[in-house]
Write a protein that holds these residues in place. Structure first.
Motif, PDB file in Angstrom:
ATOM      1  N   PHE A 162       0.867  -1.068  -0.064  1.00 25.23           N
ATOM      2  CA  PHE A 162       0.146   0.155  -0.148  1.00 25.23           C
ATOM      3  C   PHE A 162       0.963   1.098  -0.121  1.00 25.23           C
ATOM      4  CE2 PHE A 162      -2.689   3.147   1.951  1.00 25.23           C
ATOM      5  CZ  PHE A 162      -4.041   2.998   1.410  1.00 25.23           C
ATOM      6  N   ASP A 163       0.583   2.165  -0.917  1.00 22.04           N
ATOM      7  CA  ASP A 163       1.422   3.236  -1.032  1.00 22.04           C
ATOM      8  C   ASP A 163       0.709   4.524   0.142  1.00 22.04           C
ATOM      9  OD1 ASP A 163       2.588   5.912  -1.581  1.00 22.04           O
ATOM     10  OD2 ASP A 163       1.881   5.908  -3.492  1.00 22.04           O
ATOM     11  N   ARG A 164       1.419   4.782   1.083  1.00 19.98           N
ATOM     12  CA  ARG A 164       1.093   5.609   2.251  1.00 19.98           C
ATOM     13  C   ARG A 164       1.123   7.016   1.962  1.00 19.98           C
ATOM     14  NH1 ARG A 164       2.477   3.644   7.852  1.00 19.98           N
ATOM     15  NH2 ARG A 164       0.937   4.913   8.379  1.00 19.98           N
ATOM     16  N   ALA A 170      -3.183  13.492   3.173  1.00 23.40           N
ATOM     17  CA  ALA A 170      -4.514  13.790   3.662  1.00 23.40           C
ATOM     18  C   ALA A 170      -4.190  14.284   5.157  1.00 23.40           C
ATOM     19  CB  ALA A 170      -5.486  12.705   3.779  1.00 23.40           C
ATOM     20  N   MET A 171      -3.479  13.433   5.685  1.00 25.79           N
ATOM     21  CA  MET A 171      -3.135  14.030   7.225  1.00 25.79           C
ATOM     22  C   MET A 171      -2.447  15.198   7.423  1.00 25.79           C
ATOM     23  SD  MET A 171      -2.459  10.413   9.419  1.00 25.79           S
ATOM     24  CE  MET A 171      -1.147   9.837   8.133  1.00 25.79           C
ATOM     25  N   ASP A 172      -1.427  15.598   6.353  1.00 24.84           N
ATOM     26  CA  ASP A 172      -0.938  16.823   6.417  1.00 24.84           C
ATOM     27  C   ASP A 172      -1.919  18.019   6.182  1.00 24.84           C
ATOM     28  OD1 ASP A 172       1.506  15.854   6.685  1.00 24.84           O
ATOM     29  OD2 ASP A 172       2.013  15.884   4.683  1.00 24.84           O
ATOM     30  N   LEU A 173      -3.150  17.899   5.540  1.00 27.14           N
ATOM     31  CA  LEU A 173      -4.078  18.625   5.306  1.00 27.14           C
ATOM     32  C   LEU A 173      -4.773  18.792   6.387  1.00 27.14           C
ATOM     33  CD1 LEU A 173      -4.737  17.958   1.474  1.00 27.14           C
ATOM     34  CD2 LEU A 173      -3.508  20.002   2.348  1.00 27.14           C
ATOM     35  N   GLY A 174      -4.660  18.080   7.421  1.00 24.36           N
ATOM     36  CA  GLY A 174      -5.492  18.385   8.556  1.00 24.36           C
ATOM     37  C   GLY A 174      -6.816  17.159   8.795  1.00 24.36           C
ATOM     38  N   ALA A 175      -6.693  16.263   8.036  1.00 25.76           N
ATOM     39  CA  ALA A 175      -7.512  14.956   8.164  1.00 25.76           C
ATOM     40  C   ALA A 175      -7.456  14.242   9.474  1.00 25.76           C
ATOM     41  CB  ALA A 175      -7.756  14.130   6.950  1.00 25.76           C
ATOM     42  N   ARG A 176      -8.280  13.792  10.301  1.00 27.00           N
ATOM     43  CA  ARG A 176      -8.034  12.917  11.237  1.00 27.00           C
ATOM     44  C   ARG A 176      -7.948  11.435  10.955  1.00 27.00           C
ATOM     45  NH1 ARG A 176     -13.024  14.724  15.606  1.00 27.00           N
ATOM     46  NH2 ARG A 176     -12.295  16.920  15.672  1.00 27.00           N
ATOM     47  N   PRO A 177      -7.074  10.658  11.698  1.00 27.09           N
ATOM     48  CA  PRO A 177      -6.765   9.370  11.416  1.00 27.09           C
ATOM     49  C   PRO A 177      -8.068   8.393  10.967  1.00 27.09           C
ATOM     50  CG  PRO A 177      -5.275  10.099  13.273  1.00 27.09           C
ATOM     51  CD  PRO A 177      -6.399  11.180  12.922  1.00 27.09           C
ATOM     52  N   SER A 178      -8.958   8.699  11.767  1.00 27.83           N
ATOM     53  CA  SER A 178     -10.457   8.100  11.528  1.00 27.83           C
ATOM     54  C   SER A 178     -10.745   8.528  10.360  1.00 27.83           C
ATOM     55  CB  SER A 178     -11.153   8.079  12.649  1.00 27.83           C
ATOM     56  OG  SER A 178     -11.696   9.572  12.817  1.00 27.83           O
ATOM     57  N   THR A 179     -10.797   9.633   9.736  1.00 21.88           N
ATOM     58  CA  THR A 179     -11.402  10.111   8.624  1.00 21.88           C
ATOM     59  C   THR A 179     -10.317   9.444   7.397  1.00 21.88           C
ATOM     60  OG1 THR A 179     -12.208  12.417   9.503  1.00 21.88           O
ATOM     61  CG2 THR A 179     -11.859  12.096   7.145  1.00 21.88           C
ATOM     62  N   VAL A 180      -9.144   9.577   7.357  1.00 27.26           N
ATOM     63  CA  VAL A 180      -8.131   8.977   6.670  1.00 27.26           C
ATOM     64  C   VAL A 180      -8.487   7.706   6.193  1.00 27.26           C
ATOM     65  CG1 VAL A 180      -5.839   8.489   6.016  1.00 27.26           C
ATOM     66  CG2 VAL A 180      -6.492  10.568   6.930  1.00 27.26           C
ATOM     67  N   THR A 183     -12.246   7.318   4.552  1.00 35.73           N
ATOM     68  CA  THR A 183     -12.428   7.648   3.227  1.00 35.73           C
ATOM     69  C   THR A 183     -10.989   7.539   2.186  1.00 35.73           C
ATOM     70  OG1 THR A 183     -10.972   9.959   3.787  1.00 35.73           O
ATOM     71  CG2 THR A 183     -13.534   9.727   4.110  1.00 35.73           C
ATOM     72  N   ILE A 184      -9.950   6.945   2.922  1.00 32.17           N
ATOM     73  CA  ILE A 184      -8.989   6.676   1.777  1.00 32.17           C
ATOM     74  C   ILE A 184      -8.437   5.368   1.868  1.00 32.17           C
ATOM     75  CG2 ILE A 184      -6.549   6.978   1.141  1.00 32.17           C
ATOM     76  CD1 ILE A 184      -7.184   9.944   2.088  1.00 32.17           C
ATOM     77  N   THR A 185      -8.148   4.734   3.150  1.00 28.81           N
ATOM     78  CA  THR A 185      -7.634   3.454   3.169  1.00 28.81           C
ATOM     79  C   THR A 185      -8.676   2.231   2.999  1.00 28.81           C
ATOM     80  OG1 THR A 185      -5.961   4.362   5.012  1.00 28.81           O
ATOM     81  CG2 THR A 185      -6.335   1.907   4.790  1.00 28.81           C
ATOM     82  N   LEU A 186      -9.759   2.666   3.468  1.00 30.84           N
ATOM     83  CA  LEU A 186     -10.870   1.479   3.274  1.00 30.84           C
ATOM     84  C   LEU A 186     -11.043   1.431   2.021  1.00 30.84           C
ATOM     85  CD1 LEU A 186     -12.371  -0.416   5.479  1.00 30.84           C
ATOM     86  CD2 LEU A 186     -14.123   1.161   5.616  1.00 30.84           C
ATOM     87  N   PRO A 187     -11.542   2.422   1.061  1.00 32.13           N
ATOM     88  CA  PRO A 187     -11.907   2.115  -0.294  1.00 32.13           C
ATOM     89  C   PRO A 187     -10.704   1.561  -1.029  1.00 32.13           C
ATOM     90  CG  PRO A 187     -12.437   4.482   0.670  1.00 32.13           C
ATOM     91  CD  PRO A 187     -11.856   3.901   1.411  1.00 32.13           C
ATOM     92  N   LEU A 188      -9.662   1.816  -0.762  1.00 33.38           N
ATOM     93  CA  LEU A 188      -8.357   1.272  -1.361  1.00 33.38           C
ATOM     94  C   LEU A 188      -8.195  -0.282  -1.226  1.00 33.38           C
ATOM     95  CD1 LEU A 188      -5.846   4.131  -1.210  1.00 33.38           C
ATOM     96  CD2 LEU A 188      -7.191   3.460  -3.038  1.00 33.38           C
ATOM     97  N   ILE A 189      -8.388  -0.760   0.040  1.00 30.54           N
ATOM     98  CA  ILE A 189      -8.209  -1.919   0.444  1.00 30.54           C
ATOM     99  C   ILE A 189      -9.475  -2.990   0.361  1.00 30.54           C
ATOM    100  CG2 ILE A 189      -6.349  -1.595   1.823  1.00 30.54           C
ATOM    101  CD1 ILE A 189      -8.420  -1.948   4.196  1.00 30.54           C
ATOM    102  N   ALA A 190     -10.673  -2.062  -0.337  1.00 23.20           N
ATOM    103  CA  ALA A 190     -11.861  -2.736  -0.628  1.00 23.20           C
ATOM    104  C   ALA A 190     -11.778  -4.269  -1.119  1.00 23.20           C
ATOM    105  CB  ALA A 190     -13.073  -1.881  -1.142  1.00 23.20           C
ATOM    106  N   PRO A 191     -11.057  -4.284  -2.349  1.00 23.79           N
ATOM    107  CA  PRO A 191     -10.989  -5.824  -2.997  1.00 23.79           C
ATOM    108  C   PRO A 191     -10.445  -6.742  -2.033  1.00 23.79           C
ATOM    109  CG  PRO A 191      -9.995  -3.814  -4.298  1.00 23.79           C
ATOM    110  CD  PRO A 191     -10.280  -3.228  -3.031  1.00 23.79           C
ATOM    111  N   ALA A 192      -9.512  -6.477  -1.136  1.00 17.43           N
ATOM    112  CA  ALA A 192      -8.939  -7.308  -0.198  1.00 17.43           C
ATOM    113  C   ALA A 192     -10.133  -7.936   0.697  1.00 17.43           C
ATOM    114  CB  ALA A 192      -7.697  -7.028   0.402  1.00 17.43           C
ATOM    115  N   LEU A 193     -10.885  -6.767   1.321  1.00 16.79           N
ATOM    116  CA  LEU A 193     -11.872  -7.164   2.366  1.00 16.79           C
ATOM    117  C   LEU A 193     -13.030  -8.099   1.529  1.00 16.79           C
ATOM    118  CD1 LEU A 193     -12.479  -3.633   3.670  1.00 16.79           C
ATOM    119  CD2 LEU A 193     -10.712  -5.609   4.346  1.00 16.79           C
ATOM    120  N   VAL A 194     -13.356  -7.723   0.089  1.00 13.06           N
ATOM    121  CA  VAL A 194     -14.145  -8.622  -0.515  1.00 13.06           C
ATOM    122  C   VAL A 194     -13.696  -9.853  -0.682  1.00 13.06           C
ATOM    123  CG1 VAL A 194     -15.426  -8.941  -2.517  1.00 13.06           C
ATOM    124  CG2 VAL A 194     -15.662  -6.786  -1.721  1.00 13.06           C
ATOM    125  N   SER A 195     -12.463 -10.051  -1.102  1.00  5.96           N
ATOM    126  CA  SER A 195     -11.953 -11.204  -1.320  1.00  5.96           C
ATOM    127  C   SER A 195     -11.731 -12.108  -0.014  1.00  5.96           C
ATOM    128  CB  SER A 195     -10.467 -11.284  -1.717  1.00  5.96           C
ATOM    129  OG  SER A 195     -10.273 -10.331  -2.807  1.00  5.96           O
TER     130      SER A 195
END
Length: 275
Positions: A162-164, A170-180, A183-195
């Motif tokens: 995973f490219d962090r 996103a965190m540099d722009l002020g997003a909280r870890p839960s928001t990141v 909105t970012i991590t979960l959609p990107l690893i969605a194929p792994a979750l489905v698998s």
């Protein structure tokens, strides 16, 4: 020599696929067989489809297996995602070695050993707290125990590549870890979750050995029913039930592939927009 190699590879590939899928195709064809003998074609008929709909025992077993597999897949996906995330993102924490061993143990441990250990655990809990009663709960807990390991491995392998940079931006722009993460991590690893979800669901629907140890006298899953039926002779109704399961699995795979390709296209569009 070079011209023969591709033909040999294609022949080996065709033989491998035929070895896997021709029996399944034969099973589907014989689900429409008129004859009671599963190896003798007696004409096209929906007779055994109607018989299956009137077989309450087999339908109840199929429903129980589906319910257990559904609960197992959802819970195992949540717990496995948490475990995979911890192993991938936190290389050093107290007890990491023991935690890694516990996650990997169900992957290599024989199901007979797991079944005996789980049965002894449930017997001890029943003697101390009179809970849980052997049945749906014990089967679901046992299936979750080994399914978590498979989901964790899938999620960890996805997060390893995973490219962090996007998360850090996103965190540099002020997003909280839960928001990141949402909105970012979960959609990107969605194929792994489905698998992982599909893998856990399939493993639960298919399990026989572990289920036999922890199932109660009134709880009979579909693999247990089929195994006991096959010993007395294969019924054409099993062909019908297998055809239904194959159809459901094929539809689920198609939907999962469509969702993953859609997610991949969206990620590519977002990456092009950023550039």
């Amino acid at each position: 020599m070079s011209g023969r190699t591709p033909r040999l590879l294609l022949a080996a590939l065709a033989f491998g696929y035929a070895f896997l899928y021709v029996p399944i195709l034969t099973l589907i064809i014989y689900s429409f067989n008129e004859s009671r003998l599963v190896t003798v074609w007696g004409g096209f008929s929906f007779k055994w489809w109607g018989e299956l709909l009137r077989n309450d025992t087999m339908l109840d077993a199929a429903l129980l297996s589906f319910q257990i597999a559904l609960v197992n897949a959802c819970v195992a996906t949540v717990l496995g995602t948490m475990a995979g995330f911890a192993l991938a993102r936190y290389p050093r924490f107290a007890g990491r070695t023991a935690f890694t061993g516990l996650i990997a143990a169900p992957l290599v441990m024989p199901e007979v050993i797991m079944g005996i250990a789980t049965l002894l655990l449930f017997v001890a809990l029943d003697q101390l707290f009179h809970w849980p009663e052997r049945g749906f709960t014990t089967i679901a807990v046992a299936h979750i125990t080994f399914s978590v390991a498979y989901v964790a491995v899938v999620v960890q392998s996805r997060l390893a590549d995973f490219d962090r940079a996007v998360e850090e931006a996103a965190m540099d722009l002020g997003a909280r870890p839960s928001t990141v993460f949402r909105t970012i991590t979960l959609p990107l690893i969605a194929p792994a979750l489905v698998s992982g979800w599909l893998l856990a669901f399939t493993l639960s629907m298919d399990d026989l050995i572990l289920t036999q140890f922890v199932a109660g006298p009134q709880s009979q899953t579909l693999p247990m029913l089929i195994y006991s039926s096959v010993r007395l002779g294969v019924s054409p109704q099993i062909n019908v039930l297998a055809t239904i399961i194959v159809t459901i699995v094929a539809v689920a795979i198609i939907i999962a592939g469509w969702l993953m390709s859609r997610t991949r296209r969206r990620q590519m569009r977002e990456a092009q927009a950023v550039r």
